[in-house]
Design an enzyme around this catalytic site. Structure first.
Site, PDB file in Angstrom:
ATOM      1  N   HIS A 152      -1.925  -0.885  17.660  1.00  0.00           N
ATOM      2  CA  HIS A 152      -2.957  -1.531  16.853  1.00  0.00           C
ATOM      3  C   HIS A 152      -4.361  -1.466  17.438  1.00  0.00           C
ATOM      4  O   HIS A 152      -5.317  -1.857  16.789  1.00  0.00           O
ATOM      5  CB  HIS A 152      -2.567  -2.989  16.561  1.00  0.00           C
ATOM      6  CG  HIS A 152      -1.329  -3.088  15.717  1.00  0.00           C
ATOM      7  ND1 HIS A 152      -0.078  -3.240  16.258  1.00  0.00           N
ATOM      8  CD2 HIS A 152      -1.164  -2.993  14.376  1.00  0.00           C
ATOM      9  CE1 HIS A 152       0.816  -3.258  15.279  1.00  0.00           C
ATOM     10  NE2 HIS A 152       0.186  -3.108  14.132  1.00  0.00           N
ATOM     11  N   HIS A 175       0.839  -1.203   0.000  1.00  0.00           N
ATOM     12  CA  HIS A 175       0.000   0.000   0.000  1.00  0.00           C
ATOM     13  C   HIS A 175       0.872   1.251   0.000  1.00  0.00           C
ATOM     14  O   HIS A 175       2.099   1.178  -0.080  1.00  0.00           O
ATOM     15  CB  HIS A 175      -1.012  -0.025   1.156  1.00  0.00           C
ATOM     16  CG  HIS A 175      -0.405  -0.019   2.527  1.00  0.00           C
ATOM     17  ND1 HIS A 175       0.205   1.088   3.065  1.00  0.00           N
ATOM     18  CD2 HIS A 175      -0.308  -0.992   3.466  1.00  0.00           C
ATOM     19  CE1 HIS A 175       0.646   0.800   4.279  1.00  0.00           C
ATOM     20  NE2 HIS A 175       0.353  -0.466   4.544  1.00  0.00           N
ATOM     21  N   HIS A 194       4.093   1.591   2.176  1.00  0.00           N
ATOM     22  CA  HIS A 194       5.278   0.885   1.682  1.00  0.00           C
ATOM     23  C   HIS A 194       5.885   1.631   0.499  1.00  0.00           C
ATOM     24  O   HIS A 194       7.101   1.794   0.398  1.00  0.00           O
ATOM     25  CB  HIS A 194       4.922  -0.541   1.228  1.00  0.00           C
ATOM     26  CG  HIS A 194       4.170  -1.335   2.255  1.00  0.00           C
ATOM     27  ND1 HIS A 194       2.974  -1.937   1.992  1.00  0.00           N
ATOM     28  CD2 HIS A 194       4.451  -1.589   3.561  1.00  0.00           C
ATOM     29  CE1 HIS A 194       2.543  -2.558   3.084  1.00  0.00           C
ATOM     30  NE2 HIS A 194       3.417  -2.346   4.051  1.00  0.00           N
ATOM     31  N   CYS A 205       1.147  -9.043  21.272  1.00  0.00           N
ATOM     32  CA  CYS A 205       0.291  -8.549  20.181  1.00  0.00           C
ATOM     33  C   CYS A 205       0.741  -9.203  18.885  1.00  0.00           C
ATOM     34  O   CYS A 205       1.876  -9.044  18.462  1.00  0.00           O
ATOM     35  CB  CYS A 205       0.375  -7.023  20.054  1.00  0.00           C
ATOM     36  SG  CYS A 205      -0.473  -6.409  18.576  1.00  0.00           S
ATOM     37  N   CYS A 236      -3.176  -2.787  22.620  1.00  0.00           N
ATOM     38  CA  CYS A 236      -1.871  -2.481  22.035  1.00  0.00           C
ATOM     39  C   CYS A 236      -1.876  -1.025  21.560  1.00  0.00           C
ATOM     40  O   CYS A 236      -2.789  -0.617  20.843  1.00  0.00           O
ATOM     41  CB  CYS A 236      -1.624  -3.418  20.852  1.00  0.00           C
ATOM     42  SG  CYS A 236      -0.334  -2.823  19.760  1.00  0.00           S
ATOM     43  N   CYS A 264       1.968  -6.770  16.135  1.00  0.00           N
ATOM     44  CA  CYS A 264       3.354  -6.296  16.279  1.00  0.00           C
ATOM     45  C   CYS A 264       4.328  -7.454  16.239  1.00  0.00           C
ATOM     46  O   CYS A 264       5.510  -7.238  16.076  1.00  0.00           O
ATOM     47  CB  CYS A 264       3.631  -5.630  17.625  1.00  0.00           C
ATOM     48  SG  CYS A 264       2.524  -4.377  18.156  1.00  0.00           S
ATOM     49  N   LYS A 311      -2.631  -1.625   6.860  1.00  0.00           N
ATOM     50  CA  LYS A 311      -3.441  -2.782   6.552  1.00  0.00           C
ATOM     51  C   LYS A 311      -4.377  -3.095   7.701  1.00  0.00           C
ATOM     52  O   LYS A 311      -5.535  -3.400   7.505  1.00  0.00           O
ATOM     53  CB  LYS A 311      -2.513  -3.978   6.305  1.00  0.00           C
ATOM     54  CG  LYS A 311      -1.705  -3.809   5.049  1.00  0.00           C
ATOM     55  CD  LYS A 311      -0.586  -4.814   4.970  1.00  0.00           C
ATOM     56  CE  LYS A 311       0.534  -4.479   5.919  1.00  0.00           C
ATOM     57  NZ  LYS A 311       1.828  -4.971   5.485  1.00  0.00           N
ATOM     58  N   LYS A 368      -3.505   6.944  10.418  1.00  0.00           N
ATOM     59  CA  LYS A 368      -2.395   6.218   9.807  1.00  0.00           C
ATOM     60  C   LYS A 368      -2.985   5.213   8.818  1.00  0.00           C
ATOM     61  O   LYS A 368      -3.915   4.504   9.126  1.00  0.00           O
ATOM     62  CB  LYS A 368      -1.612   5.492  10.906  1.00  0.00           C
ATOM     63  CG  LYS A 368      -0.452   4.676  10.352  1.00  0.00           C
ATOM     64  CD  LYS A 368       0.083   3.721  11.397  1.00  0.00           C
ATOM     65  CE  LYS A 368       0.994   2.704  10.733  1.00  0.00           C
ATOM     66  NZ  LYS A 368       1.255   1.543  11.567  1.00  0.00           N
TER      67      LYS A 368
HETATM   68  N1  MSP Z   1       8.263  -6.534   8.597  1.00  0.00           N
HETATM   69  C1  MSP Z   1       8.424  -5.394   9.427  1.00  0.00           C
HETATM   70  C2  MSP Z   1       9.744  -4.698   9.164  1.00  0.00           C
HETATM   71  C3  MSP Z   1      10.959  -5.547   9.352  1.00  0.00           C
HETATM   72  S1  MSP Z   1      12.410  -4.674   8.961  1.00  0.00           S
HETATM   73  C4  MSP Z   1      13.621  -5.613   9.574  1.00  0.00           C
HETATM   74  C5  MSP Z   1       7.297  -4.406   9.143  1.00  0.00           C
HETATM   75  N2  MSP Z   1       6.694  -4.507   7.960  1.00  0.00           N
HETATM   76  S2  MSP Z   1       5.498  -3.569   7.459  1.00  0.00           S
HETATM   77  O1  MSP Z   1       5.034  -4.140   6.224  1.00  0.00           O
HETATM   78  O2  MSP Z   1       4.529  -3.388   8.471  1.00  0.00           O
HETATM   79  O3  MSP Z   1       6.161  -2.222   7.084  1.00  0.00           O
HETATM   80  C6  MSP Z   1       6.315  -1.182   8.018  1.00  0.00           C
HETATM   81  C7  MSP Z   1       6.942  -0.023   7.305  1.00  0.00           C
HETATM   82  O4  MSP Z   1       6.155   0.349   6.162  1.00  0.00           O
HETATM   83  C8  MSP Z   1       7.022   1.257   8.115  1.00  0.00           C
HETATM   84  O5  MSP Z   1       8.138   1.296   8.973  1.00  0.00           O
HETATM   85  C9  MSP Z   1       7.138   2.272   7.004  1.00  0.00           C
HETATM   86  O6  MSP Z   1       8.408   2.237   6.453  1.00  0.00           O
HETATM   87  C10 MSP Z   1       6.147   1.745   6.002  1.00  0.00           C
HETATM   88  N3  MSP Z   1       4.792   2.234   6.280  1.00  0.00           N
HETATM   89  C11 MSP Z   1       3.683   1.471   6.480  1.00  0.00           C
HETATM   90  N4  MSP Z   1       2.611   2.305   6.636  1.00  0.00           N
HETATM   91  C12 MSP Z   1       3.003   3.584   6.559  1.00  0.00           C
HETATM   92  C13 MSP Z   1       2.339   4.819   6.594  1.00  0.00           C
HETATM   93  N5  MSP Z   1       1.046   4.956   6.756  1.00  0.00           N
HETATM   94  N6  MSP Z   1       3.091   5.931   6.445  1.00  0.00           N
HETATM   95  C14 MSP Z   1       4.443   5.867   6.261  1.00  0.00           C
HETATM   96  N7  MSP Z   1       5.076   4.717   6.222  1.00  0.00           N
HETATM   97  C15 MSP Z   1       4.408   3.548   6.390  1.00  0.00           C
HETATM   98  O7  MSP Z   1       7.046  -3.574   9.976  1.00  0.00           O
END
Ligand code: MSP
Length: 512
Positions: A146, A18, A21, A126, A143, A129, A298, A295
Site C-alpha cells: 500500500h 470496482h 472485483h 498496516c 507497506c 492490509c 481503492k 494496480k
Molecule cells: N476482504 C479481503 C478478502 C477476504 S477473502 C477471505 C479483500 N477484499 S478486497 O475487496 O480488497 O478484494 C481483493 C480482491 O479483489 C483481489 O484478491 C482480487 O480478487 C480483486 N481485485 C481487486 N483489485 C484488483 C485488480 N486491480 N486486479 C485484479 N483483481 C483485483 O482483500
C-alpha cells in the site's frame, strides 16, 4: 456427476465495487458456468467482508454507523454480481448471524485443540492490509502493498500458534505442487512458509466491530480469520435445512488475486488444520488488472467504473475483453482504447459478422430455413474435425482454469469459419442449380460450426451464445447447452434463421 464448489474472495466494504472485483467475479462465473455445462453439481459463493478497522473507519468517515454503512455497500456488491451477469448461488455477508455463529464455533475448536494462547504483542500494523509486517518486508519503511507507513500496534491478544503448523504446511505444499496455481504463486507461498512462520494475533481488544471471541467477549476476532472462515460458514446456513458442508466441502477452488495469497495459502490451511477440517483442493491466483501501468485499487484512487462500460455496450463485451486481453493468471493492462479495438475487430467483425452473413445467406438462398442436409457429409469432415478438436481443446483449458487459452482455442475456430465462408463462396454455389445439395451442406456446416463455437463461448459470453443459437434456429434450453450436446451431429436442420440487427453494432472509437 462431480460436485464443484468455487469461491471469489469476499470483498471489503471500505469502498465501492470496482473493475478488480468485477474481474474476479466474472472469471469465477466463467468457471462456474463451464462446470454447470459439464453437468457438475456447482456451488458458486461470493459476498462481502464487513468487519474490521477499515470498514469501521470508512463508516465513520461517512458519518454512518458501521451497520448502516455495510448494509448500503453490501447491496452495491450484490448488484455488481448481477450486473456482470454472475450466477452466484449464494451471496454471503460476514455480518450474517449464521456466519458469526460458525466463526465462534470454529475458533472455539482451535482453542479447545490448544492452538490459541493469550499474549501481549507489539508490531508494525498496516490498516489497509489489516495485517502485521516484519521490518524486513517493508519498502522504504512503507507497506509493500500500500506504500504507506504501518503503525506500531501493541495489545494483549489471543494468538494462533501458527508456527506449530510450519512443518505440516511445508510438507503439504511440497506434496501438492499444484495446490496453488500458477506455479510462481505456489513457490511464493512455499518460500513464505519456509522462511519461518510467527504465531499470529487473531483477536483485537480495541475494536468492537467484529465477532466476539466466544470465551472472552472483551475481544473480537481478527477480521482476516473471520473472513477466511466464510468459505466454510456459508455452507452451514446458505440453504436452511440442507447440509451443504457435507455436499460441497472441501472446495475445488478459491479464486483471487496475488494480494491475498499469503492469507489463503498459508493462514487458511493452518486454520483448517487446527480446527480439524479438510483443506480446499486448490487455489487459483490471477493477476492484477492494470490501468496506466498501476494496480487499480481503492487505496490508490485510480478507480474505473465497470458499470459505465456495461451500460454502454452490454456485459458480454466486457467479459470477453477482460478474459481475451489479459492472460488469466498474469498481470495485464486494460484500456478503453483496447476494449474498443477488440470489440470492433473481434466481436463486431469476426463473430458478429460471421453470424449475420450466415443468417442472411440462409435467408437469401433458402428462404430463411436452415437446410436439413446431412451433417455427416464427407465435404464437411474437415470442418467437423476442427470443430470437435476445438471443443476438446477449450474444455481442457477451461478445466485447467486457463480461461484465456480456452477462449483463444474457440476464437481460432471462429476465424476458421470465416475463412470457410470465403473458400466455399456460397454466393457462387447459389448461381448453379446443380450445386444446390452442396450449398445446403455448406450452409448447414456453417450453422453446425457456429453452434459448437456458441456452446463453448457460453461461459464467457452467455447472452451472446444463446442469441447466436436463437438466430441460427438451434435449441437453447438449459439442457441444450450441456457440453455433451457439443457434438457436430447435434445441429438441427429445418429451423428458422432470424435476420436480426447486428449482434455487436460497431462503435466509433474514442479519439484522444
Ligand atoms: N476482504 C479481503 C478478502 C477476504 S477473502 C477471505 C479483500 N477484499 S478486497 O475487496 O480488497 O478484494 C481483493 C480482491 O479483489 C483481489 O484478491 C482480487 O480478487 C480483486 N481485485 C481487486 N483489485 C484488483 C485488480 N486491480 N486486479 C485484479 N483483481 C483485483 O482483500
Amino acid at each position: 456427476m462431480s460436485r464443484f464448489y468455487l469461491t471469489t474472495p469476499i470483498y471489503y466494504l471500505n469502498g465501492e465495487p470496482h473493475f478488480g472485483h468485477a474481474y474476479t467475479t466474472i472469471a469465477t462465473d466463467i468457471v462456474a458456468r463451464y462446470h454447470r455445462q459439464k453437468g457438475d453439481d456447482v456451488f458458486f459463493l461470493t459476498g462481502t467482508d464487513e468487519h474490521g478497522n477499515k470498514v469501521a473507519q470508512a463508516a465513520a468517515e461517512r458519518g454512518l454507523s458501521p451497520r448502516e454503512h455495510v448494509d448500503e455497500l453490501s447491496q452495491k456488491f450484490r448488484e455488481m454480481t448481477a450486473t456482470v451477469d454472475a450466477t452466484a448461488d449464494f451471496f454471503m455477508r460476514t455480518t450474517d448471524a449464521g456466519h458469526e455463529r460458525f466463526v465462534q464455533d470454529f475458533v472455539q475448536r482451535m482453542y479447545d485443540n490448544g492452538d490459541i494462547e493469550k499474549r501481549s504483542y507489539g508490531g508494525l500494523y498496516c490498516t489497509h492490509c489489516e495485517g502485521f509486517w516484519k521490518e524486513d518486508d517493508l519498502v522504504d519503511g512503507n507497506c509493500p502493498d500500500h506504500g504507506v507507513p504501518p503503525e506500531w500496534l501493541e495489545e494483549e491478544n489471543y494468538y494462533f500458534l501458527l508456527s506449530r503448523y510450519q512443518d505440516r504446511l511445508s510438507v503439504f505444499l511440497r506434496a501438492n505442487p499444484d495446490w496453488v496455481r500458477p506455479k510462481t504463486r505456489h513457490n511464493e507461498a512455499l518460500s513464505f512458509v519456509e522462511r519461518g512462520l510467527d504465531d499470529i494475533s487473531i483477536s483485537r481488544e480495541t475494536l468492537t466491530w467484529g465477532v466476539p471471541v466466544p470465551w472472552d467477549s472483551r475481544q473480537v476476532i481478527y477480521v482476516w480469520v473471520d473472513a477466511l472462515i466464510n468459505y466454510l460458514s456459508a455452507l452451514t446456513y446458505a440453504r436452511p435445512g440442507e447440509d451443504l458442508v457435507k455436499r460441497y466441502w472441501p472446495a475445488q477452488v478459491h479464486l483471487m488475486s496475488k494480494d491475498i495469497l499469503k492469507f489463503h495459502a498459508v493462514i487458511w490451511p493452518a486454520l483448517l488444520m487446527s480446527a480439524g477440517y479438510e483443506l480446499p483442493e486448490g487455489e487459483f491466483i490471477h493477476g492484477y488488472l492494470l490501468m496506466g501501468g498501476e494496480k487499480m485499487s481503492k487505496t490508490r484512487g485510480n478507480v474505473l467504473d465497470p458499470f459505465a462500460v456495461i451500460e454502454e455496450h452490454g456485459v458480454d463485451p466486457l467479459r470477453f475483453y477482460l478474459i481475451r486481453e489479459v492472460n488469466f493468471g498474469s498481470d495485464g493492462a486494460i484500456s478503453l482504447e483496447g476494449f474498443e479495438q477488440r470489440y470492433n475487430n473481434e466481436l463486431a467483425n469476426e463473430l458478429g459478422n460471421l453470424v449475420s452473413r450466415s443468417v442472411s445467406m440462409i435467408g437469401k438462398y433458402r428462404g430463411g430455413m436452415v437446410p436439413a442436409a446431412d451433417p455427416g457429409a464427407v465435404a464437411l469432415a474437415e470442418l467437423r474435425e476442427q470443430g470437435e478438436a476445438m471443443v476438446a481443446r477449450s474444455g481442457e483449458r477451461f478445466d485447467a482454469l486457463e480461461l484465456t487459452a480456452a477462449l483463444e482455442a474457440i476464437w481460432e475456430y471462429v476465424r476458421r469459419l470465416n475463412r470457410y465462408v470465403e473458400e466455399e463462396a456460397p454466393w457462387r454455389l447459389a448461381k448453379d442449380e446443380t450445386l444446390a445439395g452442396r450449398l445446403d451442406e455448406v450452409l448447414l456446416g456453417l450453422v453446425a460450426g457456429q453452434r459448437l463455437a456458441a456452446l463453448c463461448l457460453y461461459p464467457v459470453v452467455p447472452g451472446t451464445a444463446v442469441e447466436i443459437l436463437r438466430r441460427l434456429g438451434q435449441p437453447r434450453s438449459e439442457s441444450d447447452l450441456l457440453l455433451d450436446k457439443a457434438v457436430w451431429g447435434g445441429v438441427t436442420g429445418g429451423g428458422v434463421a432470424d435476420p436480426a440487427p447486428p449482434l455487436f453494432p460497431r462503435i466509433e472509437t474514442t479519439k484522444e
